[in-house]
Design a protein around this motif. Structure first.
Motif, mmCIF file in Angstrom:
data_model
loop_
_atom_site.group_PDB
_atom_site.id
_atom_site.type_symbol
_atom_site.label_atom_id
_atom_site.label_comp_id
_atom_site.label_asym_id
_atom_site.label_seq_id
_atom_site.Cartn_x
_atom_site.Cartn_y
_atom_site.Cartn_z
ATOM 1 N N PRO A 33 18.249 -9.661 17.085
ATOM 2 C CA PRO A 33 17.252 -9.009 16.576
ATOM 3 C C PRO A 33 16.052 -8.613 17.661
ATOM 4 O O PRO A 33 15.796 -10.022 18.109
ATOM 5 C CB PRO A 33 16.827 -9.257 15.341
ATOM 6 N N GLN A 34 15.502 -7.686 17.906
ATOM 7 C CA GLN A 34 14.364 -7.592 18.916
ATOM 8 C C GLN A 34 13.204 -7.169 18.227
ATOM 9 O O GLN A 34 13.269 -6.523 17.296
ATOM 10 C CB GLN A 34 14.927 -6.687 20.129
ATOM 11 N N GLY A 38 4.501 -2.674 21.201
ATOM 12 C CA GLY A 38 3.935 -1.589 21.895
ATOM 13 C C GLY A 38 3.248 -1.786 22.917
ATOM 14 O O GLY A 38 2.662 -0.816 23.382
ATOM 15 N N LEU A 39 2.870 -3.025 23.149
ATOM 16 C CA LEU A 39 1.890 -3.309 24.293
ATOM 17 C C LEU A 39 2.644 -3.869 25.562
ATOM 18 O O LEU A 39 2.082 -4.006 26.520
ATOM 19 C CB LEU A 39 0.772 -4.265 23.791
ATOM 20 N N THR A 40 3.531 -4.660 25.320
ATOM 21 C CA THR A 40 4.359 -5.213 26.364
ATOM 22 C C THR A 40 5.280 -4.278 27.282
ATOM 23 O O THR A 40 5.478 -3.318 26.480
ATOM 24 C CB THR A 40 5.030 -6.522 25.860
ATOM 25 N N ALA A 41 5.911 -4.919 28.236
ATOM 26 C CA ALA A 41 6.764 -3.796 29.068
ATOM 27 C C ALA A 41 8.169 -4.052 28.525
ATOM 28 O O ALA A 41 9.172 -3.149 28.705
ATOM 29 C CB ALA A 41 6.784 -4.298 30.455
ATOM 30 N N SER A 42 8.490 -5.058 27.431
ATOM 31 C CA SER A 42 10.039 -5.249 27.144
ATOM 32 C C SER A 42 9.610 -5.847 25.749
ATOM 33 O O SER A 42 8.687 -6.284 25.354
ATOM 34 C CB SER A 42 10.751 -5.975 28.003
ATOM 35 N N SER A 43 10.929 -5.717 24.984
ATOM 36 C CA SER A 43 11.176 -6.346 23.833
ATOM 37 C C SER A 43 11.393 -7.844 24.080
ATOM 38 O O SER A 43 11.636 -8.201 25.307
ATOM 39 C CB SER A 43 12.141 -5.500 22.827
ATOM 40 N N GLN A 44 11.256 -8.502 23.013
ATOM 41 C CA GLN A 44 11.705 -9.916 23.128
ATOM 42 C C GLN A 44 12.429 -10.300 21.680
ATOM 43 O O GLN A 44 12.415 -9.568 20.897
ATOM 44 C CB GLN A 44 10.370 -11.023 23.216
ATOM 45 N N ASN A 45 13.227 -11.593 21.697
ATOM 46 C CA ASN A 45 13.732 -11.711 20.659
ATOM 47 C C ASN A 45 12.873 -11.824 19.329
ATOM 48 O O ASN A 45 11.740 -12.357 19.500
ATOM 49 C CB ASN A 45 14.487 -13.326 20.691
ATOM 50 N N MET A 46 13.281 -11.608 18.036
ATOM 51 C CA MET A 46 12.467 -11.640 16.946
ATOM 52 C C MET A 46 11.704 -12.818 16.477
ATOM 53 O O MET A 46 10.678 -12.893 16.114
ATOM 54 C CB MET A 46 13.053 -10.739 15.789
#
Length: 152
Positions: A33-34, A38-46
């Motif tokens: 799950p990611q 909304g502020l960073t350039a990419s998602s990260q692991n949840m």
């Protein structure tokens, strides 16, 4: 433009969920799950993977800490998102000690981890653990706790 994540399985379409904090969660039941704020350039692991090793505890000095204790460690990121708990530490029995010494405190390989918490029980029970101390980095492998059972 943000990239949520590349390399996800093309055979399992994602589901998107927005949290009350306006974070976007991306899940498909097969890939990890990611989470995207909304502020960073990419998602990260949840989540954050829990420590796989336990810390070691001992008592030292002279004071008011008396009892039988064990401890757990957990990782936290900059947003105070915690991991699950580590394996349980060794059990110690101390009488009139001034502090509990924590050594071999695990560190995370995850760059999101910014601090670690050490949770200790009160004597006579092993179902409820209390925050004894926080290490404000992901490097230091020793810590001390000076709280008595009443202070915990």
């Amino acid at each position: 433009m943000a990239t949520l994540q590349t390399g996800r399985s093309p055979y399992f379409p994602p589901c998107f969920v927005r949290s009350a904090k306006h974070e976007l969660f991306v899940l498909n039941g097969i890939d990890s799950p990611q989470r995207w704020n909304g502020l960073t350039a990419s998602s990260q692991n949840m989540g954050i993977i829990a420590p796989t090793t336990a810390c070691t505890i001992a008592g030292s000095g002279s004071g008011s800490i008396t009892g039988t204790y064990t401890a757990y460690v957990r990782f936290l990121d900059a947003e105070n998102i915690p991991s699950s708990l580590s394996p349980i530490s060794n059990e110690i029995t101390v009488a009139s000690k001034g502090q509990i010494d924590y050594t071999s405190v695990p560190v995370s390989t995850n760059s999101r981890v910014t601090q670690r918490q050490i949770w200790r029980n009160t004597t006579g029970q092993s179902t409820t653990y209390y925050l004894d101390t926080t290490i404000a980095d992901n490097v230091t492998t020793t810590a001390t706790g000076t709280k008595t059972d009443t202070q915990l």
